[in-house]
Design a protein around this motif. Structure first.
Motif, PDB file in Angstrom:
ATOM      1  N   LEU A  94      53.534  23.236 131.099  1.00 32.50           N
ATOM      2  CA  LEU A  94      54.292  22.077 130.603  1.00 32.50           C
ATOM      3  C   LEU A  94      54.177  21.959 129.082  1.00 32.50           C
ATOM      4  CD1 LEU A  94      53.537  19.377 133.348  1.00 32.50           C
ATOM      5  CD2 LEU A  94      55.690  20.602 132.953  1.00 32.50           C
ATOM      6  N   VAL A  95      52.980  22.244 128.561  1.00 24.71           N
ATOM      7  CA  VAL A  95      52.778  22.223 127.098  1.00 24.71           C
ATOM      8  C   VAL A  95      53.619  23.315 126.435  1.00 24.71           C
ATOM      9  CG1 VAL A  95      51.107  22.633 125.249  1.00 24.71           C
ATOM     10  CG2 VAL A  95      50.485  21.201 127.193  1.00 24.71           C
ATOM     11  N   ILE A  96      53.591  24.540 127.022  1.00 24.95           N
ATOM     12  CA  ILE A  96      54.371  25.667 126.487  1.00 24.95           C
ATOM     13  C   ILE A  96      55.862  25.338 126.505  1.00 24.95           C
ATOM     14  CG2 ILE A  96      55.074  28.063 126.910  1.00 24.95           C
ATOM     15  CD1 ILE A  96      52.226  28.526 128.024  1.00 24.95           C
ATOM     16  N   LEU A  97      56.345  24.770 127.609  1.00 30.02           N
ATOM     17  CA  LEU A  97      57.762  24.403 127.725  1.00 30.02           C
ATOM     18  C   LEU A  97      58.137  23.318 126.723  1.00 30.02           C
ATOM     19  CD1 LEU A  97      58.303  24.383 131.596  1.00 30.02           C
ATOM     20  CD2 LEU A  97      59.409  25.897 129.937  1.00 30.02           C
ATOM     21  N   GLY A  98      57.216  22.378 126.511  1.00 28.79           N
ATOM     22  CA  GLY A  98      57.466  21.307 125.542  1.00 28.79           C
ATOM     23  C   GLY A  98      57.621  21.849 124.132  1.00 28.79           C
ATOM     24  N   LEU A  99      56.744  22.782 123.749  1.00 30.81           N
ATOM     25  CA  LEU A  99      56.822  23.393 122.422  1.00 30.81           C
ATOM     26  C   LEU A  99      58.126  24.174 122.255  1.00 30.81           C
ATOM     27  CD1 LEU A  99      53.150  24.672 121.997  1.00 30.81           C
ATOM     28  CD2 LEU A  99      54.274  22.903 120.631  1.00 30.81           C
ATOM     29  N   TYR A 100      58.480  24.937 123.292  1.00 29.23           N
ATOM     30  CA  TYR A 100      59.722  25.709 123.218  1.00 29.23           C
ATOM     31  C   TYR A 100      60.927  24.782 123.119  1.00 29.23           C
ATOM     32  CZ  TYR A 100      63.688  28.621 124.439  1.00 29.23           C
ATOM     33  OH  TYR A 100      64.905  29.247 124.415  1.00 29.23           O
ATOM     34  N   GLY A 101      60.918  23.705 123.900  1.00 26.94           N
ATOM     35  CA  GLY A 101      62.023  22.742 123.869  1.00 26.94           C
ATOM     36  C   GLY A 101      62.221  22.159 122.483  1.00 26.94           C
ATOM     37  N   TYR A 102      61.103  21.885 121.799  1.00 28.70           N
ATOM     38  CA  TYR A 102      61.177  21.339 120.437  1.00 28.70           C
ATOM     39  C   TYR A 102      61.868  22.337 119.500  1.00 28.70           C
ATOM     40  CZ  TYR A 102      59.635  20.053 115.740  1.00 28.70           C
ATOM     41  OH  TYR A 102      59.600  19.752 114.400  1.00 28.70           O
ATOM     42  N   PHE A 103      61.437  23.617 119.542  1.00 26.95           N
ATOM     43  CA  PHE A 103      62.020  24.639 118.667  1.00 26.95           C
ATOM     44  C   PHE A 103      63.480  24.932 119.028  1.00 26.95           C
ATOM     45  CE2 PHE A 103      57.474  25.818 118.075  1.00 26.95           C
ATOM     46  CZ  PHE A 103      57.425  25.640 116.703  1.00 26.95           C
ATOM     47  N   PHE A 104      63.807  24.879 120.320  1.00 28.83           N
ATOM     48  CA  PHE A 104      65.177  25.161 120.739  1.00 28.83           C
ATOM     49  C   PHE A 104      66.125  24.048 120.271  1.00 28.83           C
ATOM     50  CE2 PHE A 104      68.673  25.080 123.889  1.00 28.83           C
ATOM     51  CZ  PHE A 104      69.170  26.350 123.667  1.00 28.83           C
ATOM     52  N   LEU A 105      65.687  22.810 120.358  1.00 23.82           N
ATOM     53  CA  LEU A 105      66.518  21.692 119.870  1.00 23.82           C
ATOM     54  C   LEU A 105      66.702  21.778 118.355  1.00 23.82           C
ATOM     55  CD1 LEU A 105      65.147  18.704 122.012  1.00 23.82           C
ATOM     56  CD2 LEU A 105      67.374  19.847 122.232  1.00 23.82           C
ATOM     57  N   ASP A 106      65.630  22.196 117.670  1.00 27.46           N
ATOM     58  CA  ASP A 106      65.721  22.381 116.223  1.00 27.46           C
ATOM     59  C   ASP A 106      66.735  23.474 115.882  1.00 27.46           C
ATOM     60  OD1 ASP A 106      64.628  21.850 113.482  1.00 27.46           O
ATOM     61  OD2 ASP A 106      64.080  23.968 113.647  1.00 27.46           O
ATOM     62  N   TYR A 107      66.739  24.534 116.694  1.00 30.44           N
ATOM     63  CA  TYR A 107      67.699  25.628 116.503  1.00 30.44           C
ATOM     64  C   TYR A 107      69.135  25.129 116.712  1.00 30.44           C
ATOM     65  CZ  TYR A 107      70.601  29.577 117.991  1.00 30.44           C
ATOM     66  OH  TYR A 107      71.632  30.470 118.154  1.00 30.44           O
ATOM     67  N   LEU A 108      69.366  24.336 117.751  1.00 28.31           N
ATOM     68  CA  LEU A 108      70.705  23.808 118.027  1.00 28.31           C
ATOM     69  C   LEU A 108      71.192  22.916 116.890  1.00 28.31           C
ATOM     70  CD1 LEU A 108      70.549  22.931 121.841  1.00 28.31           C
ATOM     71  CD2 LEU A 108      71.663  24.898 120.765  1.00 28.31           C
ATOM     72  N   SER A 109      70.292  22.108 116.355  1.00 28.42           N
ATOM     73  CA  SER A 109      70.678  21.225 115.249  1.00 28.42           C
ATOM     74  C   SER A 109      71.027  22.031 114.001  1.00 28.42           C
ATOM     75  CB  SER A 109      69.561  20.225 114.939  1.00 28.42           C
ATOM     76  OG  SER A 109      68.410  20.894 114.473  1.00 28.42           O
ATOM     77  N   SER A 110      70.338  23.172 113.793  1.00 25.67           N
ATOM     78  CA  SER A 110      70.643  24.008 112.631  1.00 25.67           C
ATOM     79  C   SER A 110      72.000  24.701 112.793  1.00 25.67           C
ATOM     80  CB  SER A 110      69.541  25.055 112.420  1.00 25.67           C
ATOM     81  OG  SER A 110      69.572  26.027 113.448  1.00 25.67           O
ATOM     82  N   ILE A 111      72.377  25.028 114.044  1.00 21.67           N
ATOM     83  CA  ILE A 111      73.697  25.611 114.301  1.00 21.67           C
ATOM     84  C   ILE A 111      74.792  24.616 113.940  1.00 21.67           C
ATOM     85  CG2 ILE A 111      75.300  26.278 116.146  1.00 21.67           C
ATOM     86  CD1 ILE A 111      73.126  27.794 117.478  1.00 21.67           C
ATOM     87  N   VAL A 112      74.573  23.373 114.365  1.00 16.95           N
ATOM     88  CA  VAL A 112      75.562  22.325 114.085  1.00 16.95           C
ATOM     89  C   VAL A 112      75.669  22.093 112.576  1.00 16.95           C
ATOM     90  CG1 VAL A 112      76.105  19.883 114.389  1.00 16.95           C
ATOM     91  CG2 VAL A 112      75.210  21.208 116.314  1.00 16.95           C
ATOM     92  N   GLY A 113      74.511  22.115 111.896  1.00 15.00           N
ATOM     93  CA  GLY A 113      74.521  21.834 110.461  1.00 15.00           C
ATOM     94  C   GLY A 113      74.979  22.986 109.598  1.00 15.00           C
ATOM     95  N   ILE A 114      74.462  24.207 109.893  1.00 15.81           N
ATOM     96  CA  ILE A 114      74.731  25.365 109.037  1.00 15.81           C
ATOM     97  C   ILE A 114      75.711  26.336 109.671  1.00 15.81           C
ATOM     98  CG2 ILE A 114      73.650  27.232 107.708  1.00 15.81           C
ATOM     99  CD1 ILE A 114      71.010  25.715 107.953  1.00 15.81           C
ATOM    100  N   GLY A 115      75.607  26.501 110.982  1.00 18.54           N
ATOM    101  CA  GLY A 115      76.489  27.432 111.692  1.00 18.54           C
ATOM    102  C   GLY A 115      76.076  28.878 111.543  1.00 18.54           C
ATOM    103  N   GLU A 116      74.794  29.118 111.207  1.00 18.11           N
ATOM    104  CA  GLU A 116      74.305  30.486 111.037  1.00 18.11           C
ATOM    105  C   GLU A 116      73.370  30.860 112.187  1.00 18.11           C
ATOM    106  OE1 GLU A 116      72.420  30.848 107.286  1.00 18.11           O
ATOM    107  OE2 GLU A 116      74.284  30.644 106.114  1.00 18.11           O
ATOM    108  N   VAL A 117      73.306  32.165 112.457  1.00 20.38           N
ATOM    109  CA  VAL A 117      72.410  32.647 113.514  1.00 20.38           C
ATOM    110  C   VAL A 117      70.975  32.678 112.993  1.00 20.38           C
ATOM    111  CG1 VAL A 117      74.201  34.015 114.618  1.00 20.38           C
ATOM    112  CG2 VAL A 117      72.766  35.071 112.855  1.00 20.38           C
TER     113      VAL A 117
END
Length: 315
Positions: A94-117
């Protein structure tokens, strides 16, 4: 085959344990490699593959613990340790999934903002290709061990390593295509493909954990079959089959038997009875690797039962 199989079961379990130690060490090495590379060259595909490695490393540790406990043939199977381990594994995942979820949401927000891979170089290939080599090696090791020792858990681990090898190939392909196309849709596609493999591993872990904690790992059919077998085989002996418990853990079974005997039965007779009962139970199924046989004096057990009934009924 049955008698030879069961006579050497303790030796084979201990030998198979060495294979799981190698597999667990290789899995940990792969995890460290991916962790280092994801820090040097961040990539959401590699991060998802790292999540997969983390779950698989936990699985390898579970397999190793289970095979170790099963190999302690002469001792009672410690279900309390298995329950503690199940709770610890659940919290860790659950801790591992929580950490990954945080980074994945951060990645999605960067796509919306910058649109870069996030995959800006081919450096992550070092981790995914290296991981593929490691998982293939794990598959070869465990497949050979299964052919040698015929322990079902080894077969399960070999199959899982092969699935992980396929996951590594797909992750590598995703990194190459994302780097060449610079298209975040491609990156998201391969990220979700990697998530499917993560979900597969998580399902295996949580399914076994849920069954262990809820008691759903009891096999009523096997329990009834073993009890009927013992009653039929020992009906002319001066003993009583009081209770039988059969539980599945991983891909094999642990059977516990409670036997009521005459209080005048000698230690030598008890020892011989335990040996014969254990052999009878193991011969009923090649998936029964651990058998606990407990003996109680018959008249004392009945006296305790009467005492409990008197307490319930009152004076």
């Amino acid at each position: 085959m049955g008698i030879m199989f069961n006579t050497n079961v303790e030796l084979r379990l201990r030998s198979a344990r060495e294979g799981f130690i190698k597999s667990a060490v290789l899995s940990f090495v792969g995890l460290i490699i991916e962790l280092i590379i994801v820090v040097i060259a961040p990539s959401i595909i590699l991060l998802t593959d790292l999540l997969h490695w983390s779950v698989d490393t936990v699985l390898e540790v579970i397999f190793l613990l289970v095979i170790y406990l099963a190999s302690r043939i002469g001792r009672k199977f410690p279900w309390s340790i298995v329950i503690i381990e199940s709770i610890s594994v659940t919290l860790a995942l659950l801790v591992i999934l929580g950490l990954y979820g945080y980074f994945f949401l951060d990645y999605l927000s960067s796509i919306v903002g910058i649109g870069e891979v996030s995959t800006s170089s081919l450096t992550p290939l070092i981790a995914t290709v290296g991981g593929g080599v490691i998982t293939l090696l794990m598959h070869v090791i465990q497949k050979r061990n299964y052919q040698r020792y015929k322990i079902e858990l080894l077969k399960l681990d070999a199959q899982h390593a092969l699935i992980d090898f396929i996951a590594s190939i797909l992750a590598s392909l995703g990194i190459v295509l994302t780097y060449l196309s610079k298209n975040y849709s491609v990156e998201l596609l391969f990220t979700f493909i990697s998530m499917i493999f993560v979900a597969h591993s998580l399902f295996e872990v949580f399914k076994d954990v849920a069954k262990t904690l809820s008691g759903a790992n009891i096999d009523y059919e096997l329990r009834a079959r073993v009890k009927e077998l013992l009653i039929d085989e020992y009906k002319n002996k001066n003993l009583e089959i009081d209770d039988v418990d059969a539980r599945k853990i991983g891909s094999f079974y642990v059977v516990s038997v409670k036997i009521l005997v005459d209080p005048d039965t000698t230690i030598n007779e008890i020892h011989e009875l335990r040996r014969r009962i254990t052999r009878s139970i193991r011969n009923s199924s090649e998936l029964i690797y651990h058998v606990d046989v407990r003996f109680y004096p018959r008249h004392k057990a009945k006296a305790r039962l009467k005492g409990k009934r008197r307490k319930k009924l009152g004076p």
